[in-house]
Design an enzyme around this catalytic site. Sequence first.
Site, PDB file in Angstrom:
ATOM      1  N   ARG A   1       0.720  -1.397  -0.178  1.00  0.00           N
ATOM      2  CA  ARG A   1      -0.177   0.211   0.527  1.00  0.00           C
ATOM      3  C   ARG A   1       0.788   1.522  -0.069  1.00  0.00           C
ATOM      4  NH1 ARG A   1      -3.697  -2.446  -2.217  1.00  0.00           N
ATOM      5  NH2 ARG A   1      -5.536  -2.677  -1.378  1.00  0.00           N
TER       6      ARG A   1
ATOM      7  N   GLU B   1      -2.969   7.894  -4.375  1.00  0.00           N
ATOM      8  CA  GLU B   1      -3.341   7.520  -5.956  1.00  0.00           C
ATOM      9  C   GLU B   1      -4.715   7.987  -5.580  1.00  0.00           C
ATOM     10  OE1 GLU B   1      -2.291   3.656  -4.889  1.00  0.00           O
ATOM     11  OE2 GLU B   1      -3.940   2.589  -5.686  1.00  0.00           O
TER      12      GLU B   1
ATOM     13  N   HIS C   1      -0.882   0.698 -10.008  1.00  0.00           N
ATOM     14  CA  HIS C   1      -1.627  -0.243  -8.763  1.00  0.00           C
ATOM     15  C   HIS C   1      -1.964  -2.093  -9.588  1.00  0.00           C
ATOM     16  CE1 HIS C   1      -3.316  -1.306  -5.310  1.00  0.00           C
ATOM     17  NE2 HIS C   1      -3.062  -2.207  -5.608  1.00  0.00           N
TER      18      HIS C   1
END
Length: 323
Positions: free
Chosen positions: A242, A271, A289
């Site tokens: 993360r 993000e 991601h």
Amino acid sequence: MAKPRVLVTRRWPAAVEARLNDLFEVQLNRDDKPMQPEEFRAAMGQYDAILPTVTDKLGTPSMEIERPQTRIFANYGVGFSHIDVERASGHGIVVTNTPDVLSECTADLAMTLMLMVARRAGEGERELRAGEWTGWRPTHLVGTKVSGKTLGIIGYGRIGQEMARRAHHGFGMKILAYNRSPVAPEVLAQNKATQIASIDELLPECDFISLHCPGGAANRHLINARRLGLMRPDAYLINTARGEVIDESALAQALWYETIGGAALDVFDGEPTINPDLKQSERLVMLPHLGSATREAREAMGFRVIDNLEDFFAGREPRDRVN
Ligand SMILES: O=CC(=O)O
């Protein structure tokens, strides 16, 4: 009996949406835009289940409602630091996630990042696409050998172990592992891993560090300026966990002043907005991601959510309950 009313916050693989439609009264998010806190509050008054993902910030503003209709947040994804689980529990809402089914694909992507940053693959592709390649030469884009090096894994859970398996058995890497709780000797033995008592002791020993711990408040800025300073000047940092686990300003500084060899990130704090200082460095590989982004994993994640919902609405304990 009426079917439970279920809200899906983003588009999901077609096969999973079809199965959801068979089982429940489903509201899909056809335009695939992230929902706003006020839309969540309204949804919590109407739906029995909400099926969120990492792009849904389920904190206080989204949950300020007296008596929600919603009884379960069945999250699509293993990480759930975007959900205020304590507040959900306070409302009596069950929270589930989707572990296991994405571990291999996420570890595959962490390997991709490790290889890309060590072998300067992003730089090479950018040069080639810009028409700037002048041909093979002994000193061109020289990177770092991966095979046989030492990999430090922070968070030796399912994904961390998959990463270790690939690195040890495929690339002959020596594995050092940091984990909050003791790891069983037979689990360490699978990848000839050694558990190290603290992150501070692990960092100076490694050529590569890969993060596989949960996000959330407890691990916010676990990798900060001080700890970046403990890494070797030629070591690389990889993050598929993360974004909040790394202090990105400190990382940008470490990259700028070349106090570490480089970094490769699949996740970012805040993000999809990217800290502009990070983009200054050629020693940084960035992906949007993509950890679990394979057809196989994304379908399996959806079907795992359905397993949890079916158990819940049948009065059974959902297998992936986290609260
Ligand atoms: O990042 C994706 C997940 O947590 O599954």
